[in-house]
Design a protein around this motif. Structure first.
Motif, short mmCIF file in Angstrom:
data_model
loop_
_atom_site.label_atom_id
_atom_site.label_comp_id
_atom_site.label_asym_id
_atom_site.label_seq_id
_atom_site.Cartn_x
_atom_site.Cartn_y
_atom_site.Cartn_z
N ALA A 94 0.84 -1.21 0.00
CA ALA A 94 0.00 0.00 0.00
C ALA A 94 0.87 1.26 0.00
O ALA A 94 0.57 2.24 -0.71
CB ALA A 94 -0.92 -0.01 1.22
N ARG A 95 1.97 1.24 0.78
CA ARG A 95 2.88 2.40 0.82
C ARG A 95 3.50 2.64 -0.55
O ARG A 95 3.66 3.78 -0.98
CB ARG A 95 4.00 2.16 1.84
CG ARG A 95 3.54 2.13 3.26
CD ARG A 95 3.58 3.51 3.84
NE ARG A 95 3.07 3.55 5.20
CZ ARG A 95 3.04 4.63 5.95
NH1 ARG A 95 3.53 5.75 5.48
NH2 ARG A 95 2.55 4.61 7.15
N LEU A 96 3.87 1.57 -1.22
CA LEU A 96 4.52 1.71 -2.54
C LEU A 96 3.50 2.17 -3.58
O LEU A 96 3.79 3.04 -4.40
CB LEU A 96 5.18 0.39 -2.95
CG LEU A 96 6.29 -0.09 -2.00
CD1 LEU A 96 6.92 -1.38 -2.52
CD2 LEU A 96 7.37 0.98 -1.81
N ALA A 97 2.30 1.62 -3.51
CA ALA A 97 1.25 2.03 -4.46
C ALA A 97 0.94 3.52 -4.29
O ALA A 97 0.67 4.23 -5.27
CB ALA A 97 -0.01 1.19 -4.23
N ALA A 98 1.00 3.98 -3.05
CA ALA A 98 0.61 5.37 -2.75
C ALA A 98 1.57 6.40 -3.35
O ALA A 98 1.20 7.56 -3.50
CB ALA A 98 0.53 5.57 -1.24
N VAL A 99 2.79 5.98 -3.69
CA VAL A 99 3.75 6.95 -4.22
C VAL A 99 3.86 6.90 -5.75
O VAL A 99 4.69 7.61 -6.34
CB VAL A 99 5.16 6.80 -3.58
CG1 VAL A 99 5.06 6.97 -2.07
CG2 VAL A 99 5.82 5.48 -3.94
N LEU A 100 3.02 6.07 -6.38
CA LEU A 100 3.05 5.99 -7.85
C LEU A 100 2.24 7.13 -8.47
O LEU A 100 1.20 7.54 -7.91
CB LEU A 100 2.46 4.65 -8.31
CG LEU A 100 3.31 3.40 -8.10
CD1 LEU A 100 2.48 2.16 -8.41
CD2 LEU A 100 4.56 3.43 -8.98
N ALA A 117 -3.47 -10.03 -4.17
CA ALA A 117 -4.56 -9.49 -3.33
C ALA A 117 -4.12 -8.19 -2.65
O ALA A 117 -4.90 -7.23 -2.58
CB ALA A 117 -4.97 -10.53 -2.29
N HIS A 118 -2.87 -8.15 -2.17
CA HIS A 118 -2.36 -6.90 -1.56
C HIS A 118 -2.34 -5.78 -2.61
O HIS A 118 -2.69 -4.63 -2.32
CB HIS A 118 -0.95 -7.08 -1.01
CG HIS A 118 -0.84 -8.10 0.08
ND1 HIS A 118 -1.85 -8.36 0.98
CD2 HIS A 118 0.19 -8.93 0.43
CE1 HIS A 118 -1.45 -9.31 1.83
NE2 HIS A 118 -0.23 -9.67 1.51
N CYS A 119 -1.92 -6.13 -3.82
CA CYS A 119 -1.88 -5.13 -4.90
C CYS A 119 -3.28 -4.64 -5.23
O CYS A 119 -3.53 -3.44 -5.36
CB CYS A 119 -1.20 -5.71 -6.13
SG CYS A 119 0.59 -5.91 -5.96
N ALA A 120 -4.23 -5.58 -5.34
CA ALA A 120 -5.61 -5.20 -5.67
C ALA A 120 -6.17 -4.28 -4.59
O ALA A 120 -6.84 -3.28 -4.89
CB ALA A 120 -6.47 -6.45 -5.84
N ALA A 121 -5.89 -4.62 -3.32
CA ALA A 121 -6.40 -3.79 -2.21
C ALA A 121 -5.81 -2.38 -2.26
O ALA A 121 -6.42 -1.42 -1.79
CB ALA A 121 -6.05 -4.45 -0.88
#
Ligand code: SAM
Length: 203
Positions: free
Chosen positions: A132-138, A168-172
Motif C-alpha cells: 500500500a505504501r509503494l502504491a501510494a507513491v506511484l 490481493a495486496h496489490c488489488a487492495a
C-alpha cells in the motif's frame, strides 16, 4: 525485525556486493532487473528502488538516465550504496513506514522496483502495508515491479508470500496485474518458483 535482518544480522553489505562483483567478473549479466525496468519506462522517468540494498539495480538505472531514489532498512547495505554512488539519494527507512514527504522526497514515481526477494524478506505481517505504501507513491498509471522467489529453491528463507497473496495486496492498494514473467529477461511465467510481476496503478 525484517526477515533479511534475521537472516544476515544487518552486517552483510560487503559480502552481498562482493558476491555480485564475482558474478559480474565471471561474465554473468547482473543488470537484468535494470534492463527490464528500462523497457517499461523511458529514460528520465522517476524510479523508486524499494529495498535497494547495495544499490546494485539503482546505480545501473541512474547510469541509464533514470531519476532514482533508493530506500532500505539495512545500514550495512546502504553503506556500500553510498560508497559506490555518493551522488545518489539513499535513505535508511522501513518500507512499512515509507513516507516520502518525511524524507523531503517528492512522491509521484513512474515506477517502483522491488528486486532481489524484497517482498519475502520483509518483517512478517507487513506485506500488505508495504504494498500500500509503494502504491501510494506511484503516479496515475505508474508501475510496481517486484521479483521474488516462491519456493525453497529460490529463497534464502522459508517461502512466505504467495502470488495470490501478493496480487490481493496489490488489488487492495488499487493496482492491477498487467504482466508476469519467470525471469528478468521476460521469459513467460509458467507456474514456477520465481516470478517477476508488473502491476499498474489506475490511470
Ligand atoms: C536480497 S536484498 C536485495 C537488494 C537489492 N534490491 C538487490 O536486488 O540487489 C533484500 C533487501 O530488502 C531490504 N528490506 C527488507 N525488508 C525491508 C524493509 N522493511 N524496509 C526496507 N528495506 C527492507 C533488506 O534490507 C535488503 O537490503
Amino acid at each position: 525485525m525484517s526477515r533479511w535482518q534475521e537472516l544476515t544480522g544487518g552486517t552483510s553489505g560487503g559480502e552481498y556486493a562482493a558476491r555480485f562483483e564475482a558474478l559480474a567478473r565471471g561474465g554473468k549479466d547482473v543488470h537484468g532487473e535494470a534492463a527490464f525496468c528500462s523497457a517499461l519506462v523511458p529514460a528520465g522517468a522517476r524510479v523508486l528502488d524499494a529495498g535497494c540494498g547495495t544499490g546494485r539495480v539503482m546505480i545501473r538505472l541512474a547510469e541509464l538516465g533514470y531519476d532514482c531514489v533508493g530506500i532500505d532498512l539495512d545500514a550495512s547495505m546502504l553503506d556500500v550504496a553510498r560508497a559506490q554512488a555518493p551522488q545518489l539519494p539513499w535513505f535508511e527507512t522501513d518500507l512499512a513506514d515509507f513516507d516520502p514527504a518525511r524524507l523531503g522526497v517528492a512522491a509521484g514515481f513512474d515506477l517502483v522496483v522491488a528486486a532481489g526477494n524484497v517482498l519475502p524478506l520483509l518483517t512478517p505481517g507487513t506485506e500488505a502495508t508495504v504494498v500500500a505504501r509503494l502504491a501510494a507513491v506511484l503516479v496515475p498509471g505508474g508501475l510496481l515491479v517486484a521479483g521474488f522467489g516462491l519456493d525453497a529453491a529460490h529463497l534464502p528463507v522459508p517461502p512466505t508470500i504467495t502470488l495470490p497473496e501478493y496480487d490481493a495486496h496489490c488489488a487492495a492498494a488499487g493496482l492491477t496485474l498487467v504482466d508476469r514473467f519467470a525471469t528478468w529477461d521476460a521469459v513467460p511465467y509458467d507456474g514456477g518458483g520465481y516470478a517477476v510481476s508488473v502491476h499498474r496503478a489506475a490511470p
